[in-house]
Design an enzyme around this catalytic site. Structure first.
Site, PDB file in Angstrom:
ATOM      1  N   THR B  27       0.854  -1.189   0.000  1.00 57.84           N
ATOM      2  CA  THR B  27       0.000   0.000   0.000  1.00 57.84           C
ATOM      3  C   THR B  27       0.893   1.243   0.000  1.00 57.84           C
ATOM      4  OG1 THR B  27      -2.022   0.919   0.985  1.00 57.84           O
ATOM      5  CG2 THR B  27      -0.269   0.380   2.521  1.00 57.84           C
ATOM      6  N   CYS B  32      -2.033   8.594   6.315  1.00 58.83           N
ATOM      7  CA  CYS B  32      -2.685   7.350   6.731  1.00 58.83           C
ATOM      8  C   CYS B  32      -1.675   6.430   7.420  1.00 58.83           C
ATOM      9  CB  CYS B  32      -3.250   6.610   5.523  1.00 58.83           C
ATOM     10  SG  CYS B  32      -4.646   7.441   4.757  1.00 58.83           S
ATOM     11  N   HIS B  49      -5.451  -0.338   6.044  1.00 60.84           N
ATOM     12  CA  HIS B  49      -5.015   1.015   5.667  1.00 60.84           C
ATOM     13  C   HIS B  49      -5.961   2.009   6.353  1.00 60.84           C
ATOM     14  CE1 HIS B  49      -3.573   3.774   2.167  1.00 60.84           C
ATOM     15  NE2 HIS B  49      -4.145   4.525   3.073  1.00 60.84           N
TER      16      HIS B  49
END
Lengths: 214, 165
Positions: B27, B32, B49
């Site tokens: 990812t 985040c 995530h």
């Protein structure tokens, strides 16, 4: 679409598509920006939008072919009830090209330090984003006061993260203007990305409709 | 790890996946958090995530996915791992992300990265899951690859630096 095509829209649809209003704002913005950039460097620059689309923000990097790619982003924000974020994005190579196009007449690229490159690209961002804002402002008769430009270089998806976090709160989509700067036959590609809040979006669409129908 | 059988999966915002070895989950995060948990005895691991800190602060109507918020994503990943055969006593956690991508700005939402990391850590502690490594903060985005079998997170930043935690 330009002003003279308005009748076409009156004929074809009662509902004027959001995209067409965006296209109109884009074409006004592009006109202002091209004039300002050309004046700045004393050479003709034209700006066109090969593609305009509305998308969920997380889809934008892939749609622009910039997924997980290093990009240069110049960012301005409108604060208050008409909150709006506008980004001008260049892939790293395109960013070097636009800097070079801006200052080739004055300096060699080799002579430039990072600070000078940064201020050149911020100026491009300031002009292009500022022109979009004037177009929005003209459309809505509102005075819009943006923050000064902020510039960052990083992976596109990571930069968008923070806007996605913010947007999630309002379920907003991104309006994307793929942008082509043309100077002496050279083409440089970037994108203007606008995240309008609902209030500003509704205002634009309602003023846009009365403008197009007027 | 058998390279031929190795699977690669990518997750986006608010997505979660649990997989068995050999799998690499990837990812990209800015503010985040990529939360990884794994049980290396049973060779199973997962990633979520996380976008925002506390669900109740942002999702007033309680309609959004639990995976988007730090306080609800941590127990969600833990349950998913246990339901796929991981044992809680072996599960460890690692996190990466939580950057402030625009340090110059003062808007509270732009400082969300730090809050995200703090809420994840607090929730892990509440649940008794050891946080064995982290790479958080700063102002760079991170491209992450997580090997579920070994629990190794490979982190690349745009300045060309690669590290493993």
């Amino acid at each position: 679409m330009s002003g003279q095509d308005k009748s076409e829209y009156r004929r074809n649809s009662e509902m004027i598509p959001e995209n067409e209003i965006l296209r109109e704002i884009g074409s006004m913005g592009a006109g202002h920006a091209a004039t300002a950039l050309s004046e700045l460097i004393q050479q003709k620059i034209s700006i066109t939008f090969p593609e305009i689309f509305v998308a969920y923000p997380e889809e934008v990097p892939k749609k622009l072919g910039l997924h997980d790619m290093p990009v240069v982003v110049i960012y301005k924000n409108l604060q208050g009830s008409y909150d709006c974020d506008i980004l001008l994005v260049f892939g790293r190579e395109e960013a070097d090209k636009i800097v070079s196009a801006m200052i080739k007449n004055t300096f060699n690229m080799e002579e430039l330090d990072e600070e000078m490159k940064k201020s050149a690209i911020e100026e491009v961002g300031n002009i292009v984003i500022g022109s979009f804002l004037s177009a929005i402002s003209n459309f809505t008769n509102m005075e819009l006061l943006p923050t000064p430009p902020i510039h960052t270089t990083d992976v596109f998806d990571a930069i968008l993260d923070v806007f996605l976090a913010k947007l999630r709160l309002q379920n907003r989509k991104a309006m994307v203007f793929q942008t082509c700067f043309k100077k002496n036959g050279e083409e440089i590609y970037g994108a203007v990305i606008i995240f309008l809040n609902e209030k500003l979006r509704d205002e634009l669409i309602s003023r846009g409709k009365s403008w197009l129908e007027g | 790890m058998n390279e031929e059988n190795e699977k690669k999966v990518r997750i986006g915002m608010a997505e979660m996946i649990v997989a068995r070895n050999p799998t690499i989950i990837s990812t990209t995060v800015g503010s985040c958090i990529a939360l990884c948990m794994y049980d290396s005895m049973n060779r199973i691991g997962g990633m979520v995530h996380i976008v925002l800190p506390k669900k109740e602060d942002f999702d007033k109507g309680n309609i959004d996915s639990v995976q988007r918020y730090a306080d609800t994503a941590v127990p969600a990943l833990l349950s998913a791992l246990i339901s796929k055969g991981a044992k809680k006593e072996y599960i460890k956690a690692k996190i990466a992300g939580g950057a402030n991508m625009f340090p110059i700005l003062n808007h509270p939402i732009l400082k969300i990265g730090v809050n995200n990391a703090n809420v994840v850590k607090k929730k892990l502690a509440d649940l008794g899951i050891p946080l064995v490594a982290e790479d958080t903060g700063g102002n760079r985005g991170r491209i992450i690859e997580f090997e579920v079998g070994s629990g190794t997170m490979k982190i690349n930043t745009m300045d060309g630096k690669e590290r493993k935690i």
